[in-house]
Scaffold this motif. Structure first.
Motif, PDB file in Angstrom:
ATOM      1  N   PRO A 230       0.817  -1.093   0.090  1.00  0.00           N
ATOM      2  CA  PRO A 230       0.082   0.104  -0.045  1.00  0.00           C
ATOM      3  C   PRO A 230       0.860   1.442   0.097  1.00  0.00           C
ATOM      4  N   THR A 231       0.437   2.183  -0.557  1.00  0.00           N
ATOM      5  CA  THR A 231       1.000   3.552  -0.745  1.00  0.00           C
ATOM      6  C   THR A 231       1.564   3.920   0.735  1.00  0.00           C
ATOM      7  N   TRP A 232       0.653   3.822   1.679  1.00  0.00           N
ATOM      8  CA  TRP A 232       1.010   4.207   2.948  1.00  0.00           C
ATOM      9  C   TRP A 232       2.198   3.686   3.912  1.00  0.00           C
ATOM     10  N   ALA A 233       2.665   2.323   3.104  1.00  0.00           N
ATOM     11  CA  ALA A 233       3.408   1.477   3.983  1.00  0.00           C
ATOM     12  C   ALA A 233       4.951   1.843   3.066  1.00  0.00           C
ATOM     13  N   LYS A 234       4.829   2.375   2.119  1.00  0.00           N
ATOM     14  CA  LYS A 234       5.928   2.247   1.261  1.00  0.00           C
ATOM     15  C   LYS A 234       7.236   2.981   1.700  1.00  0.00           C
ATOM     16  N   VAL A 235       8.398   2.832   1.470  1.00  0.00           N
ATOM     17  CA  VAL A 235       9.658   3.471   1.938  1.00  0.00           C
ATOM     18  C   VAL A 235      10.463   3.730   0.704  1.00  0.00           C
ATOM     19  N   ASP A 236      10.580   5.059   0.160  1.00  0.00           N
ATOM     20  CA  ASP A 236      11.247   5.528  -0.760  1.00  0.00           C
ATOM     21  C   ASP A 236      12.802   5.251  -0.934  1.00  0.00           C
ATOM     22  N   SER A 237      13.549   5.491   0.404  1.00  0.00           N
ATOM     23  CA  SER A 237      14.785   5.192   0.586  1.00  0.00           C
ATOM     24  C   SER A 237      15.014   4.761   2.116  1.00  0.00           C
ATOM     25  N   PRO A 238      16.204   4.265   2.381  1.00  0.00           N
ATOM     26  CA  PRO A 238      16.344   3.647   3.889  1.00  0.00           C
ATOM     27  C   PRO A 238      16.354   4.920   4.925  1.00  0.00           C
ATOM     28  N   LYS A 239      16.832   6.171   4.297  1.00  0.00           N
ATOM     29  CA  LYS A 239      16.680   7.139   5.335  1.00  0.00           C
ATOM     30  C   LYS A 239      15.291   8.006   5.534  1.00  0.00           C
ATOM     31  N   LYS A 240      14.314   7.509   4.657  1.00  0.00           N
ATOM     32  CA  LYS A 240      13.043   7.867   4.832  1.00  0.00           C
ATOM     33  C   LYS A 240      11.839   7.199   5.475  1.00  0.00           C
ATOM     34  N   ALA A 241      10.834   7.556   6.381  1.00  0.00           N
ATOM     35  CA  ALA A 241      10.035   6.913   7.066  1.00  0.00           C
ATOM     36  C   ALA A 241       8.808   6.499   6.153  1.00  0.00           C
ATOM     37  N   SER A 242       8.141   5.428   6.290  1.00  0.00           N
ATOM     38  CA  SER A 242       6.677   5.355   5.740  1.00  0.00           C
ATOM     39  C   SER A 242       5.647   6.058   6.193  1.00  0.00           C
ATOM     40  N   GLN A 243       4.695   6.415   5.553  1.00  0.00           N
ATOM     41  CA  GLN A 243       3.663   7.262   6.056  1.00  0.00           C
ATOM     42  C   GLN A 243       3.148   6.977   7.269  1.00  0.00           C
ATOM     43  N   ILE A 244       2.694   5.537   7.411  1.00  0.00           N
ATOM     44  CA  ILE A 244       2.070   4.967   8.632  1.00  0.00           C
ATOM     45  C   ILE A 244       2.895   4.933   9.896  1.00  0.00           C
ATOM     46  N   SER A 245       4.225   5.012   9.567  1.00  0.00           N
ATOM     47  CA  SER A 245       5.157   4.868  10.701  1.00  0.00           C
ATOM     48  C   SER A 245       5.335   6.309  11.287  1.00  0.00           C
ATOM     49  N   VAL A 246       5.279   7.503  10.559  1.00  0.00           N
ATOM     50  CA  VAL A 246       4.960   8.881  11.115  1.00  0.00           C
ATOM     51  C   VAL A 246       3.821   8.968  11.959  1.00  0.00           C
ATOM     52  N   VAL A 247       2.581   8.420  11.452  1.00  0.00           N
ATOM     53  CA  VAL A 247       1.510   8.527  11.931  1.00  0.00           C
ATOM     54  C   VAL A 247       1.610   7.810  13.435  1.00  0.00           C
ATOM     55  N   ARG A 248       2.326   6.638  13.379  1.00  0.00           N
ATOM     56  CA  ARG A 248       2.454   5.666  14.691  1.00  0.00           C
ATOM     57  C   ARG A 248       3.189   6.537  15.716  1.00  0.00           C
ATOM     58  N   ASN A 249       4.320   7.058  15.143  1.00  0.00           N
ATOM     59  CA  ASN A 249       5.488   7.862  16.068  1.00  0.00           C
ATOM     60  C   ASN A 249       4.567   8.865  16.753  1.00  0.00           C
ATOM     61  N   ASP A 250       4.111   9.790  16.047  1.00  0.00           N
ATOM     62  CA  ASP A 250       3.199  10.992  16.464  1.00  0.00           C
ATOM     63  C   ASP A 250       2.222  10.700  17.601  1.00  0.00           C
ATOM     64  N   ALA A 251       1.474   9.557  17.304  1.00  0.00           N
ATOM     65  CA  ALA A 251       0.478   9.103  18.075  1.00  0.00           C
ATOM     66  C   ALA A 251       0.964   8.546  19.490  1.00  0.00           C
ATOM     67  N   MET A 252       2.129   7.423  19.186  1.00  0.00           N
ATOM     68  CA  MET A 252       2.423   6.756  20.366  1.00  0.00           C
ATOM     69  C   MET A 252       3.410   7.559  21.362  1.00  0.00           C
ATOM     70  N   HIS A 253       4.277   8.547  20.610  1.00  0.00           N
ATOM     71  CA  HIS A 253       5.472   9.293  21.501  1.00  0.00           C
ATOM     72  C   HIS A 253       4.917  10.608  21.831  1.00  0.00           C
ATOM     73  N   GLU A 254       3.951  11.156  20.963  1.00  0.00           N
ATOM     74  CA  GLU A 254       3.689  12.519  21.311  1.00  0.00           C
ATOM     75  C   GLU A 254       2.042  12.882  21.520  1.00  0.00           C
ATOM     76  N   ALA A 255       1.425  11.716  21.624  1.00  0.00           N
ATOM     77  CA  ALA A 255      -0.291  11.697  21.641  1.00  0.00           C
ATOM     78  C   ALA A 255      -0.854  12.884  20.923  1.00  0.00           C
ATOM     79  N   LEU A 256      -0.442  12.795  19.723  1.00  0.00           N
ATOM     80  CA  LEU A 256      -1.019  13.706  18.480  1.00  0.00           C
ATOM     81  C   LEU A 256      -1.260  12.736  17.405  1.00  0.00           C
ATOM     82  N   PHE A 257      -2.329  12.909  16.871  1.00  0.00           N
ATOM     83  CA  PHE A 257      -2.879  12.288  15.777  1.00  0.00           C
ATOM     84  C   PHE A 257      -3.115  13.261  14.483  1.00  0.00           C
ATOM     85  N   PHE A 258      -2.296  13.411  13.768  1.00  0.00           N
ATOM     86  CA  PHE A 258      -2.224  14.447  12.471  1.00  0.00           C
ATOM     87  C   PHE A 258      -2.549  15.748  13.078  1.00  0.00           C
ATOM     88  N   ASP A 259      -1.428  15.904  14.052  1.00  0.00           N
ATOM     89  CA  ASP A 259      -1.193  16.962  14.474  1.00  0.00           C
ATOM     90  C   ASP A 259      -2.212  17.903  15.430  1.00  0.00           C
TER      91      ASP A 259
END
Length: 318
Positions: A230-259
């Protein structure tokens, strides 16, 4: 009542399943309990049934001094339904293995079943097929249970394998509670997918190329089983994050869901886009495919079908 209340070795009662189900072979049996018709009528006529989901009734508080029961302004959360069937494994099984088979029957029927007295949380479907995107085709529940029993046999010696599969199914089902907020659905679904990764990655050789970062885990699983990524799970390069992992990091570590603080945004943000609900549906569909692959059928056509559709797929296990 036959079976209920009896402790019979290798046997366990479960429910609620609204259809007759009677299977007998050398490895196991499933039998419909004698009062099935009454139990089904009782549940289907319950005033707490809405759109094929049953909700718990009001909570009560009892005054133990005067015996008066007071209705509380909220519903109870954990509740039970009648047992309708009994499962027996002929070759011997632990309680954990019996319970696991029922979890998997839940998955293949697409509705939550339980062996416990109060195994439902907030609401549960009372008709099959509500919680998965497939229907058994050219195979039966007997074939599905045979697959599950083979998995149980192969998983002996792997202490958490059965628990992890049950946890994936449970999280997948919890995510579909009709009144969940978007961040709640996302968290349950991400936990289901991350448990899929744990279940699969522990079997990989130590020197394998399995990823450690969340950014690459879902793409790795999709690639492993030839599932279109799925588009949201793709990683374009080793140094980039997938869309879904960014959402996960914000929710789990900052209690933010789409800011926004949790509960103040839908998936994708509050500006309406076509991806707001579809990503969560795709996560559900992906979890279903990964469960089938993990149980031992990674080669079947259903596993490699795309997840970006609302269609119901035929599931052919044999």
């Amino acid at each position: 009542m036959s079976y209920l209340g009896e402790k019979v070795k290798n046997t366990i009662c479960f429910g609620f399943y609204p259809h007759h189900l009677d299977i007998e072979n050398e490895r196991f049996s499933v039998k419909t309990l004698p009062d099935h018709k009454y139990a089904v009528e009782h549940v289907l006529s319950d005033s707490n049934v809405i759109n094929d989901w049953i909700y718990p009734g009001k909570a009560f508080e009892k005054n133990f001094i005067n015996g008066v029961k007071k209705e509380l302004p909220y519903s109870t959360r954990v509740f039970g339904l009648p047992k309708t069937h009994v499962l027996t494994l002929h070759d011997g099984a632990s309680h954990e293995e019996l319970d696991f088979v029922v979890w998997c029957i839940s998955f293949f029927t697409g509705m939550r079943l339980t062996t416990t007295e109060a195994g439902f949380v907030d609401a549960t479907p009372i008709k099959p097929g509500k919680l998965v995107d497939f229907v058994l085709n050219r195979c039966t529940l007997e074939d599905a249970i045979e697959l599950v029993l083979s998995y149980v046999k192969n998983a002996r010696g792997q202490p958490r394998a059965l628990k992890r599969v049950a946890a994936i199914i449970h999280s997948l089902f919890l995510s579909q509670y009709p009144h969940s907020l978007a961040f709640e659905r996302f968290q349950y679904l991400y936990m289901a997918l991350d448990t899929c990764y744990k279940l699969l990655s522990v079997k990989e050789p130590i020197d394998s190329s399995k990823p450690n970062s969340h950014a690459q885990r879902i793409e790795w699983m999709c690639t492993k089983f030839n599932i279109p990524v799925p588009t949201w799970a793709k990683v374009d390069s080793p140094k980039k994050a997938s869309q879904i992992s960014v959402v996960r990091n914000d929710a789990m570590h900052e209690a933010l869901f789409f800011d926004e603080p949790l509960g103040f945004a839908v998936y994708g943000g509050n500006v309406r886009t076509g991806t707001q609900s579809s990503t969560l549906l795709q996560m559900q569909a992906l979890a279903c495919r990964l469960i089938i692959a993990a149980l031992g059928r990674p080669e079947i056509s259903y596993v490699s079908t795309p997840v970006d559709t609302r269609g119901i797929y035929p599931l052919r296990l044999i």
